[in-house]
Write an enzyme that holds these catalytic residues in place. Structure first.
Site, PDB file in Angstrom:
ATOM      1  N   CYS A 145       0.801  -1.224   0.000  1.00 52.41           N
ATOM      2  CA  CYS A 145       0.000   0.000   0.000  1.00 52.41           C
ATOM      3  C   CYS A 145       0.837   1.278   0.000  1.00 52.41           C
ATOM      4  O   CYS A 145       0.476   2.260  -0.665  1.00 52.41           O
ATOM      5  CB  CYS A 145      -0.978  -0.003   1.166  1.00 52.41           C
ATOM      6  SG  CYS A 145      -0.349  -0.709   2.683  1.00 52.41           S
ATOM      7  N   ARG A 151       7.055 -11.284   5.226  1.00 53.95           N
ATOM      8  CA  ARG A 151       6.585 -11.145   6.606  1.00 53.95           C
ATOM      9  C   ARG A 151       7.282 -12.174   7.488  1.00 53.95           C
ATOM     10  O   ARG A 151       7.516 -13.305   7.073  1.00 53.95           O
ATOM     11  CB  ARG A 151       5.059 -11.318   6.683  1.00 53.95           C
ATOM     12  CG  ARG A 151       4.312 -10.233   5.922  1.00 53.95           C
ATOM     13  CD  ARG A 151       2.815 -10.360   6.028  1.00 53.95           C
ATOM     14  NE  ARG A 151       2.155  -9.380   5.171  1.00 53.95           N
ATOM     15  CZ  ARG A 151       0.845  -9.289   4.985  1.00 53.95           C
ATOM     16  NH1 ARG A 151       0.043 -10.144   5.613  1.00 53.95           N
ATOM     17  NH2 ARG A 151       0.329  -8.368   4.189  1.00 53.95           N
ATOM     18  N   GLN A 184       1.062 -10.840  -3.589  1.00 45.87           N
ATOM     19  CA  GLN A 184      -0.350 -10.479  -3.477  1.00 45.87           C
ATOM     20  C   GLN A 184      -0.888 -10.003  -4.829  1.00 45.87           C
ATOM     21  O   GLN A 184      -0.191  -9.312  -5.576  1.00 45.87           O
ATOM     22  CB  GLN A 184      -0.534  -9.368  -2.448  1.00 45.87           C
ATOM     23  CG  GLN A 184      -0.239  -9.804  -1.017  1.00 45.87           C
ATOM     24  CD  GLN A 184      -0.413  -8.655  -0.035  1.00 45.87           C
ATOM     25  OE1 GLN A 184       0.187  -7.603  -0.203  1.00 45.87           O
ATOM     26  NE2 GLN A 184      -1.244  -8.851   0.969  1.00 45.87           N
ATOM     27  N   ASP A 186      -2.602  -7.505  -5.551  1.00 46.74           N
ATOM     28  CA  ASP A 186      -2.971  -6.320  -4.789  1.00 46.74           C
ATOM     29  C   ASP A 186      -3.467  -5.192  -5.695  1.00 46.74           C
ATOM     30  O   ASP A 186      -2.925  -4.971  -6.784  1.00 46.74           O
ATOM     31  CB  ASP A 186      -1.743  -5.818  -4.021  1.00 46.74           C
ATOM     32  CG  ASP A 186      -2.082  -5.449  -2.592  1.00 46.74           C
ATOM     33  OD1 ASP A 186      -3.270  -5.403  -2.265  1.00 46.74           O
ATOM     34  OD2 ASP A 186      -1.148  -5.211  -1.813  1.00 46.74           O
ATOM     35  N   HIS A 208      -5.194  -0.986  -5.258  1.00 48.11           N
ATOM     36  CA  HIS A 208      -5.655   0.107  -4.403  1.00 48.11           C
ATOM     37  C   HIS A 208      -6.401   1.111  -5.265  1.00 48.11           C
ATOM     38  O   HIS A 208      -5.918   1.503  -6.335  1.00 48.11           O
ATOM     39  CB  HIS A 208      -4.479   0.770  -3.683  1.00 48.11           C
ATOM     40  CG  HIS A 208      -3.828  -0.133  -2.686  1.00 48.11           C
ATOM     41  ND1 HIS A 208      -2.753  -0.931  -3.006  1.00 48.11           N
ATOM     42  CD2 HIS A 208      -4.120  -0.398  -1.388  1.00 48.11           C
ATOM     43  CE1 HIS A 208      -2.400  -1.640  -1.940  1.00 48.11           C
ATOM     44  NE2 HIS A 208      -3.210  -1.334  -0.947  1.00 48.11           N
ATOM     45  N   LYS A 256     -14.602  -3.084   6.409  1.00 45.58           N
ATOM     46  CA  LYS A 256     -14.088  -3.977   5.373  1.00 45.58           C
ATOM     47  C   LYS A 256     -15.076  -5.102   5.092  1.00 45.58           C
ATOM     48  O   LYS A 256     -15.993  -5.372   5.878  1.00 45.58           O
ATOM     49  CB  LYS A 256     -12.742  -4.581   5.795  1.00 45.58           C
ATOM     50  CG  LYS A 256     -12.819  -5.486   7.025  1.00 45.58           C
ATOM     51  CD  LYS A 256     -11.485  -6.144   7.318  1.00 45.58           C
ATOM     52  CE  LYS A 256     -11.588  -7.053   8.548  1.00 45.58           C
ATOM     53  NZ  LYS A 256     -10.382  -7.869   8.757  1.00 45.58           N
ATOM     54  N   HIS A 303      -8.364  -0.780  -0.236  1.00 43.11           N
ATOM     55  CA  HIS A 303      -7.436  -1.897  -0.441  1.00 43.11           C
ATOM     56  C   HIS A 303      -8.246  -3.074  -0.978  1.00 43.11           C
ATOM     57  O   HIS A 303      -9.311  -3.385  -0.446  1.00 43.11           O
ATOM     58  CB  HIS A 303      -6.785  -2.324   0.883  1.00 43.11           C
ATOM     59  CG  HIS A 303      -6.063  -1.234   1.600  1.00 43.11           C
ATOM     60  ND1 HIS A 303      -4.691  -1.183   1.678  1.00 43.11           N
ATOM     61  CD2 HIS A 303      -6.518  -0.152   2.288  1.00 43.11           C
ATOM     62  CE1 HIS A 303      -4.332  -0.121   2.391  1.00 43.11           C
ATOM     63  NE2 HIS A 303      -5.427   0.511   2.766  1.00 43.11           N
TER      64      HIS A 303
END
Length: 608
Positions: free
Chosen positions: A306, A335, A353, A355, A357, A436, A482
């Site tokens: 992000c 991680r 990911q 991902d 945004h 969310k 997200h």
């Protein structure tokens, strides 16, 4: 025992019969059945029964914690057998036998309340109990006993051990004390329990099927990925087959992202610590990150994408006419997962990911969530997953105006309602930065997996002072959404392997066609077919080893290759193929042109 009350629900809390204390009229009864609330009580109590059996067999055993978990329970403890060996899988039957003996005594669970000081003194010589007590605040501390076993526990528990007839111990594992990999490794035994025998048997059959479908086993058979101790735990190595699978999945998703108006971006995998301090990750997520020093400055490897996307937004002045801005990236993140929780592709330290945004004005939240839900629906249908949604609302500690939270939460609900999608509500379960939607998929074995998420974020736009110019030429704060649909490629591929038992959809199959020439004289024809297939984007492999025909076919089948073609004199002469569909268990003879048409149709069966 049907319809017997084993506990109550009062003000949202499950309370056992030992603790209700005359408040039954104000509470909802929990009956002895296979409801989630009942099973949690049954399984927690079965964990204590197991501990009592362990103590009977190994009198020097000491116990840490034994909670109910999804689909079962476990207990962490320290015990050694007479021969000095640790308890292993072979000992589970003896423990189960002892549990069944203890059930016959029909002992009540008894709750005793004490002060923390009294309990500290009582267990002064038990180091594991002392560890438990460190985690308990001052005040009343409860102990539950049944038979010859007692443990510090807040409950709830069934009234009597007679309710615990239907259980099975499933496996032995190691578990670091308190989850700290720098501390002692305790023994952990997992088990499961149900209210009736049939439900237990059905669950055990599912576990057996799950073993056959284990993505680690199938991944090895299909030569998709591997792990290596010299490389490090939780760091998957993608072999050619697996890399082809990933590439096809990424390519398919890339195209549909572009058609839906998403712009590809890419952020660095390592950022100065200053960026993570502004985002809040440094204070709130640091223990899960990896840090290093470069030119005497601290840098952090990204655990999520992000911040990079925020920097893309910051790279230009934004107008309301630009919104929504939709950025996506197959972002590699790292991680610091603990050693004890890693599990194949499901829990790794490096993953990618899918991902995205979306930066938009508050009034655009709903329309963008609707677009995401449509995207989700197309992808889940393509992979034959059913799914459900859950909305998490504002927690007690949250940033942002109440009015903006209301707009965002209403937008999520309205988007789901307009899709006629059922959803649950997790009141107060949202992140501090916004509400969310969690997307939970159900696989072929009826297991639920948390994969995708849609999160509305007021926090990062505020922390990085993001703005856009509105129609009145005034600066306004955008909302950041997200969005991940698969969650991570690693985890999703692991789930997909188990969901399909290795029979992956043709459009992403690492090898789509196995070509088996009967003899060397058919090899040139095999090569020409392979080349034509590769021009279509279909990977093919020629099985021409000096082995029997049947063995080569069996090898291709074991590799879970969807289509197998056998080539002999007749096929070469007629420019045809003998096609075997290993999944449908069908065979047919097609001309070369018919075969190519068939493959093209299969490639186009799925469209996101």
């Amino acid at each position: 025992m049907d319809r017997e009350i084993i506990a109550y629900k009062l003000n949202g809390e499950v309370i056992d019969t030992h603790s209700i204390n005359g408040r039954e009229k104000d509470a909802k009864p929990i009956y002895f059945d296979n409801s989630d609330e009942s099973l949690d009580v049954i399984r927690h109590s079965t964990a204590h029964l197991m501990a009592e059996a362990i103590l009977s067999l190994y009198p020097d055993a000491k116990f840490f914690v034994g909670p109910a978990i999804e689909d079962g329970f476990y207990y962490d403890f320290r015990a050694t057998k007479e021969d000095g060996q640790k308890i292993g899988e072979d000992d589970l039957k003896d423990i189960e036998k002892k549990m069944k003996e203890l059930i016959k005594a029909k002992n009540d669970f008894v709750k005793i309340n004490s002060t923390k000081a009294e309990v500290l003194a009582k267990f002064a010589n038990d180091d594991l109990k002392q560890e438990v007590l460190k985690r308990i605040p001052e005040g009343v501390v409860s102990i539950y006993t049944q038979g010859n076993f007692e443990d510090i526990c807040r409950g709830p528990h069934v009234p009597n051990t007679r309710f615990l007839q239907n259980f099975k111990l499933t496996r032995v594992a190691g578990a670091y004390l308190g989850g700290d990999e720098n501390r002692e490794m305790l023994t952990r035994i997992y088990g499961t329990a149900f209210a009736d025998k049939q439900s237990l048997n059905d669950h055990l059959k599912m576990l057996e099927e799950a073993k056959k479908r284990d993505h680690r086993k199938l991944g090895n058979e299909m030569k998709l990925f591997t792990f290596d101790e010299q490389v490090g735990a939780g760091l998957p190595i993608w072999l050619p087959n697996g890399a082809r699978l990933r590439s096809k999945l990424e390519h398919k998703l890339f195209g549909v992202h572009r058609r839906r108006g998403y712009q590809p971006v890419r952020g660095p995998e390592i950022l100065k610590a200053d960026a993570w301090k502004i985002s809040g990750h440094y204070d709130n997520y640091k223990e899960n990150m990896y840090f290093t020093q470069i030119d005497e400055q601290e840098y952090g490897i990204k655990p999520m994408n992000c911040v990079g996307h925020v920097k893309v937004y910051e790279s230009d002045i934004r107008s309301y006419r630009d919104l929504p801005l939709k950025f996506f990236e197959y972002g590699v993140v790292h991680r610091h997962e603990k050693s004890g929780v890693m599990h194949g592709l499901f829990r790794v330290r490096e993953f990618t990911q899918d991902d995205a945004h979306i930066f938009c004005a508050p009034h655009q939240i709903k329309e963008n969530v609707i677009e995401i839900l449509d995207f989700v629906n197309h992808i889940m249908k393509a992979f034959d997953f059913t799914y459900e949604m859950e909305i998490s609302t504002r927690p007690d500690k949250a940033i942002g105006d109440d009015s903006v939270w209301e707009v965002a939460t209403s937008a999520l609900k309205e988007a789901l309602d307009e899709h006629h999608l059922k959803y649950g509500i997790d009141e107060g379960g949202g992140a501090f930065y916004g509400p969310k939607i969690d997307i939970k998929i159900t696989d072929a074995l009826k297991r639920k997996w948390q994969c995708g998420t849609i999160q509305v974020d007021f926090n990062l736009p505020q922390r990085f002072d993001l703005t856009y110019i509105d129609e009145n030429n005034e600066k306004k704060r955008p909302v950041m959404i997200h969005r991940a649909i698969l969650g991570s490629f690693e985890r999703f591929i692991g789930i997909l392997i188990e969901h399909t038992a290795g029979e992956l959809p043709f459009f992403i199959a690492p090898t789509g066609v196995a070509i088996v020439p009967i003899s060397d004289s058919h090899f040139e024809y095999a090569k020409s077919i392979k080349k034509e297939l590769e021009n279509l984007g279909v990977d093919a492999e020629i099985y021409s080893k000096n082995e029997t025909l049947n063995k080569r076919i069996r090898t291709a089948e074991k590799a879970h290759i969807p289509y197998i073609i056998v080539l002999g004199d007749e096929e070469v002469s007629n420019k045809s193929v003998a096609l075997r569909d290993r999944r449908a268990r069908e065979q047919s003879n097609l001309s070369f042109d018919e075969f190519i048409k068939f493959i093209k149709e299969k490639l186009n069966e799925v469209d996101f």
